[in-house]
Design an enzyme around this catalytic site. Structure first.
Site, PDB file in Angstrom:
ATOM      1  N   GLU A  32       0.871  -1.179   0.000  1.00 30.39           N
ATOM      2  CA  GLU A  32       0.000   0.000   0.000  1.00 30.39           C
ATOM      3  C   GLU A  32       0.903   1.222   0.000  1.00 30.39           C
ATOM      4  O   GLU A  32       1.879   1.265   0.741  1.00 30.39           O
ATOM      5  CB  GLU A  32      -0.860   0.035   1.263  1.00 30.39           C
ATOM      6  CG  GLU A  32      -1.977  -0.956   1.270  1.00 30.39           C
ATOM      7  CD  GLU A  32      -2.861  -0.782   2.507  1.00 30.39           C
ATOM      8  OE1 GLU A  32      -2.423  -0.214   3.528  1.00 30.39           O
ATOM      9  OE2 GLU A  32      -4.014  -1.226   2.435  1.00 30.39           O
ATOM     10  N   ASN A  50       0.496  13.432  -9.794  1.00 33.55           N
ATOM     11  CA  ASN A  50       1.446  13.990 -10.746  1.00 33.55           C
ATOM     12  C   ASN A  50       2.655  13.074 -10.887  1.00 33.55           C
ATOM     13  O   ASN A  50       2.965  12.300  -9.982  1.00 33.55           O
ATOM     14  CB  ASN A  50       1.929  15.374 -10.284  1.00 33.55           C
ATOM     15  CG  ASN A  50       0.794  16.341 -10.103  1.00 33.55           C
ATOM     16  OD1 ASN A  50      -0.041  16.509 -10.976  1.00 33.55           O
ATOM     17  ND2 ASN A  50       0.733  16.973  -8.947  1.00 33.55           N
ATOM     18  N   ARG A  60      14.882  20.464  -8.829  1.00 34.38           N
ATOM     19  CA  ARG A  60      13.571  21.130  -8.908  1.00 34.38           C
ATOM     20  C   ARG A  60      13.246  21.696  -7.530  1.00 34.38           C
ATOM     21  O   ARG A  60      13.248  20.978  -6.546  1.00 34.38           O
ATOM     22  CB  ARG A  60      12.501  20.134  -9.347  1.00 34.38           C
ATOM     23  CG  ARG A  60      12.757  19.557 -10.739  1.00 34.38           C
ATOM     24  CD  ARG A  60      11.663  18.568 -11.120  1.00 34.38           C
ATOM     25  NE  ARG A  60      11.943  17.877 -12.353  1.00 34.38           N
ATOM     26  CZ  ARG A  60      11.535  18.270 -13.554  1.00 34.38           C
ATOM     27  NH1 ARG A  60      10.822  19.376 -13.678  1.00 34.38           N
ATOM     28  NH2 ARG A  60      11.836  17.553 -14.623  1.00 34.38           N
ATOM     29  N   HIS A  63      10.051  24.752  -3.677  1.00 36.40           N
ATOM     30  CA  HIS A  63       8.681  25.213  -3.828  1.00 36.40           C
ATOM     31  C   HIS A  63       7.956  25.035  -2.502  1.00 36.40           C
ATOM     32  O   HIS A  63       8.341  24.196  -1.695  1.00 36.40           O
ATOM     33  CB  HIS A  63       7.947  24.416  -4.921  1.00 36.40           C
ATOM     34  CG  HIS A  63       8.664  24.451  -6.231  1.00 36.40           C
ATOM     35  ND1 HIS A  63       8.623  23.409  -7.113  1.00 36.40           N
ATOM     36  CD2 HIS A  63       9.448  25.406  -6.804  1.00 36.40           C
ATOM     37  CE1 HIS A  63       9.345  23.702  -8.178  1.00 36.40           C
ATOM     38  NE2 HIS A  63       9.864  24.908  -8.013  1.00 36.40           N
ATOM     39  N   HIS A 117      10.086  22.461  -0.408  1.00 39.85           N
ATOM     40  CA  HIS A 117      10.588  21.161  -0.826  1.00 39.85           C
ATOM     41  C   HIS A 117      11.146  21.253  -2.236  1.00 39.85           C
ATOM     42  O   HIS A 117      10.685  22.035  -3.063  1.00 39.85           O
ATOM     43  CB  HIS A 117       9.470  20.116  -0.773  1.00 39.85           C
ATOM     44  CG  HIS A 117       8.200  20.563  -1.409  1.00 39.85           C
ATOM     45  ND1 HIS A 117       7.290  21.384  -0.742  1.00 39.85           N
ATOM     46  CD2 HIS A 117       7.677  20.369  -2.636  1.00 39.85           C
ATOM     47  CE1 HIS A 117       6.268  21.632  -1.546  1.00 39.85           C
ATOM     48  NE2 HIS A 117       6.480  21.029  -2.713  1.00 39.85           N
ATOM     49  N   TYR A 129       3.629  11.919  -7.256  1.00 45.45           N
ATOM     50  CA  TYR A 129       3.165  12.523  -6.015  1.00 45.45           C
ATOM     51  C   TYR A 129       1.685  12.857  -6.077  1.00 45.45           C
ATOM     52  O   TYR A 129       1.126  13.114  -7.127  1.00 45.45           O
ATOM     53  CB  TYR A 129       4.001  13.744  -5.625  1.00 45.45           C
ATOM     54  CG  TYR A 129       4.085  14.872  -6.615  1.00 45.45           C
ATOM     55  CD1 TYR A 129       3.357  16.043  -6.414  1.00 45.45           C
ATOM     56  CD2 TYR A 129       4.920  14.797  -7.719  1.00 45.45           C
ATOM     57  CE1 TYR A 129       3.455  17.103  -7.302  1.00 45.45           C
ATOM     58  CE2 TYR A 129       5.027  15.856  -8.606  1.00 45.45           C
ATOM     59  CZ  TYR A 129       4.295  17.010  -8.397  1.00 45.45           C
ATOM     60  OH  TYR A 129       4.392  18.052  -9.268  1.00 45.45           O
ATOM     61  N   GLU A 140       1.230  28.332  -5.420  1.00 42.07           N
ATOM     62  CA  GLU A 140       2.545  27.845  -5.843  1.00 42.07           C
ATOM     63  C   GLU A 140       3.559  28.956  -5.619  1.00 42.07           C
ATOM     64  O   GLU A 140       3.502  30.000  -6.258  1.00 42.07           O
ATOM     65  CB  GLU A 140       2.494  27.467  -7.323  1.00 42.07           C
ATOM     66  CG  GLU A 140       3.750  26.867  -7.865  1.00 42.07           C
ATOM     67  CD  GLU A 140       3.939  25.413  -7.484  1.00 42.07           C
ATOM     68  OE1 GLU A 140       5.070  24.933  -7.594  1.00 42.07           O
ATOM     69  OE2 GLU A 140       2.967  24.754  -7.065  1.00 42.07           O
TER      70      GLU A 140
END
Length: 186
Positions: A32, A50, A60, A63, A117, A129, A140
């Site tokens: 799971e 996503n 990346r 954010h 993150h 995610y 954002e």
């Protein structure tokens, strides 16, 4: 009863690693990966999933969101995750850390609203995610990945960045209206 976790603990209030319980046989394995009951006290309606495919050397982030949580799982490769608690009223305000997630172990990382993150992909990776808000762009926010005030202990020094991430503001330049508070988030 679940076996004791080998997953690293995070020192940021509300951020947590979930180690899957694997069931293996001759066909492969199963686990799971998500249950909303694992994260009591948060709006757990997952509205969007996503996937991010990153080439070697990509970073990346950082954010953050005022309302949205993220739940990350690496499905191919390995990433170095940078976290910083930006909630001005949190007990772990401005605490920064780096964790490693990989597909083999399959750990899930819960990132609450207000925690910045980002991730670096040293050799390439695929990250999936879940989030509890549809993307509209209104929740954002970005902060510079190597801001000295945040001092995220990345192992990379010259990553491949998007234009947005390379031009993100430093923490000191973010207006108070865009800074998260723990009490206002849940």
């Amino acid at each position: 009863m679940d076996a004791p976790s080998r997953a690293p603990a995070t020192g940021i209030v509300g951020a947590a690693i979930r180690e899957p319980r694997w069931f293996e046989d001759a066909r492969g394995r199963f686990a799971e990966t998500w249950r909303s009951e694992w994260w009591p006290g948060f709006d757990m309606s997952q509205l969007q999933g996503n996937r991010s495919d990153s080439r070697p050397g990509v970073l990346r982030g950082l954010h953050y969101h005022l309302l949205q949580f993220d739940y990350w799982q690496v499905v191919q490769g390995e990433i170095e995750v940078g976290l910083v608690d930006l909630r001005t009223d949190s007990d772990t305000f401005l605490r920064a850390e780096v964790l490693r997630l990989n597909a083999e172990e399959g750990w899930g990382l819960f990132i609450p609203p207000g925690v910045a993150h980002g991730f670096h992909s040293p050799r390439g990776a695929i990250l999936t995610y879940l989030v509890n808000r549809y993307y509209t762009g209104t929740d954002e926010f970005s902060v510079l990945w190597n801001d000295p005030k945040l001092a995220v202990p990345w192992t990379c020094t010259d990553p491949i960045l998007s234009e947005r991430d390379s031009q993100a503001p430093r923490w000191q330049d973010i207006p108070d209206s865009d800074r998260p508070m723990a009490k206002a988030i849940r």
